[in-house]
Design a protein around this motif. Structure first.
Motif, mmCIF file in Angstrom:
data_model
loop_
_atom_site.group_PDB
_atom_site.id
_atom_site.type_symbol
_atom_site.label_atom_id
_atom_site.label_comp_id
_atom_site.label_asym_id
_atom_site.label_seq_id
_atom_site.Cartn_x
_atom_site.Cartn_y
_atom_site.Cartn_z
ATOM 1 N N SER A 46 -5.686 -14.819 -8.797
ATOM 2 C CA SER A 46 -5.096 -14.272 -10.026
ATOM 3 C C SER A 46 -5.018 -12.750 -9.979
ATOM 4 O O SER A 46 -5.044 -12.086 -11.017
ATOM 5 C CB SER A 46 -5.911 -14.722 -11.244
ATOM 6 O OG SER A 46 -7.259 -14.349 -11.097
ATOM 7 N N ALA A 47 -4.895 -12.218 -8.763
ATOM 8 C CA ALA A 47 -4.870 -10.759 -8.614
ATOM 9 C C ALA A 47 -3.632 -10.165 -9.278
ATOM 10 O O ALA A 47 -2.512 -10.636 -9.033
ATOM 11 C CB ALA A 47 -4.896 -10.394 -7.130
ATOM 12 N N PRO A 48 -3.788 -9.151 -10.121
ATOM 13 C CA PRO A 48 -2.625 -8.501 -10.732
ATOM 14 C C PRO A 48 -1.795 -7.785 -9.671
ATOM 15 O O PRO A 48 -2.320 -7.320 -8.662
ATOM 16 C CB PRO A 48 -3.251 -7.512 -11.719
ATOM 17 C CG PRO A 48 -4.594 -7.230 -11.157
ATOM 18 C CD PRO A 48 -5.045 -8.492 -10.498
ATOM 19 N N SER A 49 -0.510 -7.693 -9.944
ATOM 20 C CA SER A 49 0.406 -7.164 -8.941
ATOM 21 C C SER A 49 0.653 -5.670 -9.125
ATOM 22 O O SER A 49 0.770 -5.183 -10.248
ATOM 23 C CB SER A 49 1.731 -7.924 -9.023
ATOM 24 O OG SER A 49 2.625 -7.452 -8.057
ATOM 25 N N ILE A 50 0.729 -4.969 -8.012
ATOM 26 C CA ILE A 50 1.211 -3.587 -8.008
ATOM 27 C C ILE A 50 2.445 -3.544 -7.117
ATOM 28 O O ILE A 50 2.706 -4.488 -6.360
ATOM 29 C CB ILE A 50 0.141 -2.589 -7.515
ATOM 30 C CG1 ILE A 50 -0.192 -2.823 -6.040
ATOM 31 C CG2 ILE A 50 -1.106 -2.673 -8.378
ATOM 32 C CD1 ILE A 50 -1.025 -1.719 -5.415
ATOM 33 N N SER A 51 3.199 -2.451 -7.206
ATOM 34 C CA SER A 51 4.455 -2.354 -6.466
ATOM 35 C C SER A 51 4.341 -1.385 -5.298
ATOM 36 O O SER A 51 3.581 -0.419 -5.348
ATOM 37 C CB SER A 51 5.574 -1.860 -7.393
ATOM 38 O OG SER A 51 5.723 -2.736 -8.479
ATOM 39 N N SER A 98 -2.758 -7.336 -5.922
ATOM 40 C CA SER A 98 -1.812 -7.933 -4.980
ATOM 41 C C SER A 98 -0.504 -7.151 -4.962
ATOM 42 O O SER A 98 -0.209 -6.371 -5.877
ATOM 43 C CB SER A 98 -1.537 -9.397 -5.339
ATOM 44 O OG SER A 98 -0.840 -9.465 -6.568
ATOM 45 N N ALA A 99 0.255 -7.371 -3.910
ATOM 46 C CA ALA A 99 1.606 -6.797 -3.799
ATOM 47 C C ALA A 99 2.472 -7.835 -3.107
ATOM 48 O O ALA A 99 2.064 -8.410 -2.087
ATOM 49 C CB ALA A 99 1.584 -5.506 -2.998
ATOM 50 N N THR A 100 3.629 -8.085 -3.656
ATOM 51 C CA THR A 100 4.553 -9.053 -3.066
ATOM 52 C C THR A 100 5.779 -8.315 -2.538
ATOM 53 O O THR A 100 6.370 -7.492 -3.246
ATOM 54 C CB THR A 100 4.985 -10.096 -4.109
ATOM 55 O OG1 THR A 100 3.812 -10.795 -4.570
ATOM 56 C CG2 THR A 100 5.966 -11.097 -3.507
ATOM 57 N N THR A 150 3.006 -12.506 -0.164
ATOM 58 C CA THR A 150 2.086 -11.859 -1.099
ATOM 59 C C THR A 150 0.835 -11.395 -0.368
ATOM 60 O O THR A 150 0.200 -12.169 0.350
ATOM 61 C CB THR A 150 1.705 -12.831 -2.225
ATOM 62 O OG1 THR A 150 2.888 -13.153 -2.971
ATOM 63 C CG2 THR A 150 0.676 -12.214 -3.163
ATOM 64 N N TRP A 151 0.527 -10.149 -0.572
ATOM 65 C CA TRP A 151 -0.647 -9.529 0.042
ATOM 66 C C TRP A 151 -1.691 -9.284 -1.036
ATOM 67 O O TRP A 151 -1.373 -8.743 -2.103
ATOM 68 C CB TRP A 151 -0.267 -8.215 0.718
ATOM 69 C CG TRP A 151 0.610 -8.420 1.925
ATOM 70 C CD1 TRP A 151 1.945 -8.671 1.930
ATOM 71 C CD2 TRP A 151 0.184 -8.435 3.285
ATOM 72 N NE1 TRP A 151 2.388 -8.835 3.227
ATOM 73 C CE2 TRP A 151 1.332 -8.693 4.079
ATOM 74 C CE3 TRP A 151 -1.039 -8.253 3.923
ATOM 75 C CZ2 TRP A 151 1.280 -8.775 5.468
ATOM 76 C CZ3 TRP A 151 -1.091 -8.326 5.300
ATOM 77 C CH2 TRP A 151 0.045 -8.584 6.066
ATOM 78 N N VAL A 152 -2.916 -9.676 -0.754
ATOM 79 C CA VAL A 152 -4.020 -9.441 -1.688
ATOM 80 C C VAL A 152 -4.973 -8.438 -1.052
ATOM 81 O O VAL A 152 -5.398 -8.601 0.092
ATOM 82 C CB VAL A 152 -4.753 -10.756 -2.028
ATOM 83 C CG1 VAL A 152 -5.994 -10.474 -2.874
ATOM 84 C CG2 VAL A 152 -3.819 -11.708 -2.770
ATOM 85 N N ILE A 153 -5.256 -7.392 -1.800
ATOM 86 C CA ILE A 153 -6.127 -6.316 -1.321
ATOM 87 C C ILE A 153 -7.471 -6.426 -2.037
ATOM 88 O O ILE A 153 -7.520 -6.421 -3.273
ATOM 89 C CB ILE A 153 -5.482 -4.942 -1.609
ATOM 90 C CG1 ILE A 153 -4.122 -4.841 -0.887
ATOM 91 C CG2 ILE A 153 -6.409 -3.802 -1.188
ATOM 92 C CD1 ILE A 153 -3.255 -3.689 -1.386
ATOM 93 N N GLY A 154 -8.536 -6.529 -1.254
ATOM 94 C CA GLY A 154 -9.887 -6.617 -1.822
ATOM 95 C C GLY A 154 -10.474 -5.227 -2.002
ATOM 96 O O GLY A 154 -10.402 -4.388 -1.109
#
Lengths: 157, 257
Positions: A52-57, A76-78, A132-136
């Motif tokens: 459920s990571a919120p998205s950034i651009s 996250s970033a898609t 979709t990329w998820v950044i921890g």
């Protein structure tokens, strides 16, 4: 020589080498990130669940990410197509993991932004493939962190 | 006037030393930064807490070095060599994720033909990174640098010792470790040309900061449940060593007033 003088010199050199081209098209993202480090930008709260990571651009906008207390948080970033990108981070050792469409990816070694290493001690060169990329982020002992995920277009090597 | 020309000729004669290194300082410290939880506690990427009570390195020397035998090496950062994906800012990204300095890549590409030779050397005592050792190293031997380009500053370390403990969140369970780590060479690429037009006197500021990622990737819970047969400390030496020696050295070359 002070860090400010170093940055000023490099910035002056970068401007001098620009040759009068359209600065909006040619500006190095490293330079752009340094110029915007004092702006909080858009506030985003990281999730504790990667799903459920919120998205950034990917773009030129800075973000201030509120981190999850005591544990890792995720954003996250898609991207629709392969996108070389640079992740600039205002604190070292905050980015701890990377996932692409749910699969763990090796986090590349970070390096300071050469133009303002004191303000941006880490940036990551990311070769973002479509998806979709998820950044921890974290766990860390701070509550928020400044970051910018910029296209690598115009990045001088 | 004749005397002035004579003096100038002596100063700028071929092979003469043009630049004197007046002094150098070395700051070595353990700075967990964003990983610090306060009161000496640090958090790892996996969420385990630890503290470090001792982090010392037995340092041997610091050397300004010249790269020799690299004339035939074709290295262009704009076209990274095989095994590297991207080069910028004095280092290339290796395919295994590590950062490798340009100087090391040139030595690698030379197939052993290129070497780094010590030009000026300081001797070093032990460094205490918890006390944030700040040392004035004075002048190197020799302090007058001969003409040519210097491309690297290296710190030779003979060993390191790290003592500390993992600590449970409620503070009731501890997992102490005491690590003896083999030495290594920490280096940074520099650009220092000695010759006509070079500053006559310079000082160096050297900093080595060990960050809070020292124990990243270590599953303290698993080690607690199933202690490794060789002992906890032995099991930690390799991963901690990898983290320790990847902390970069920072060098500032300052023209003396």
């Amino acid at each position: 020589m002070s860090a400010l003088l170093r940055y000023t010199s490099l910035f002056t050199l970068a401007v001098a080498c620009n040759g009068g081209k359209d600065s909006a098209e040619e500006e190095d993202p490293s330079e752009h990130a340094c110029e915007h480090i004092s702006e909080a930008g858009t506030s985003v709260t990281a999730s504790s669940d990667p799903a459920s990571a919120p998205s950034i651009s990917v773009g030129e906008e800075p973000y201030t990410i509120s981190l999850v207390s005591g544990e890792a948080g995720y954003i996250s970033a898609t991207v629709d197509a392969d996108t070389p990108a640079l992740l600039f981070v205002g604190e070292a050792d905050v980015v701890t993991s990377l996932q692409h469409d749910g699969a763990e990816e090796t986090l590349p070694a970070p390096a300071p932004n050469e133009l303002c290493p004191d303000d941006i001690p880490e940036h990551f060169d990311l070769d973002l493939h479509a998806g979709t990329w998820v950044i921890g982020l974290g766990p860390v002992g701070i509550t928020d962190v400044w970051l910018m995920l910029a296209s690598a277009e115009g990045h001088a090597h | 006037m004749t005397l002035l020309f004579a003096l100038a000729a002596c100063t700028f004669g071929p092979g003469s030393p043009y630049t004197r290194v007046g002094s150098a300082s070395l700051q070595a410290s353990f700075e967990p930064g964003a990983r610090s939880l306060g009161e000496g506690l640090v958090v790892t990427d996996l969420g385990f807490r630890y503290s470090v009570s001792e982090l010392t390195v037995s340092a041997e020397s610091v050397a300004l070095q010249r790269l020799e035998g690299a004339d035939g090496v074709d290295f262009d950062p704009a076209n990274p060599p095989d095994g590297y994906t991207l080069c910028h800012g004095g280092h290339c990204h290796a395919e295994d994720g590590s950062l490798v300095d340009y100087g090391d890549i040139i030595v690698e590409l030379s197939g052993g033909a290129a070497t780094l030779s010590d030009i000026a050397v300081w001797q070093l005592p032990s460094l205490d990174l918890i006390e944030s050792t700040a040392l004035s190293l004075g002048e190197p031997e020799p302090s007058l640098l001969p003409e040519g380009d210097l491309s690297r500053l290296s710190v030779q370390v003979s060993s390191a010792r790290i003592r500390g403990q993992f600590q449970s969140e409620d503070g009731t369970a501890n997992l102490p470790f005491d690590l003896e780590i083999d030495g290594n060479t920490i280096g940074a690429d520099i650009t220092l040309s000695v010759g006509r037009g070079a500053p006559p006197d310079i000082d160096l500021e050297i900093a080595w900061v060990v960050d809070g990622t020292l124990l990243d990737g270590i599953d303290a819970a698993a080690l607690s449940v199933s202690p490794p047969p060789e002992g906890l400390s032995s099991a930690l030496v390799d991963p901690v060593s990898d983290h320790l020696w990847t902390n970069p050295l920072a060098v500032e070359i300052l023209e003396s007033p």
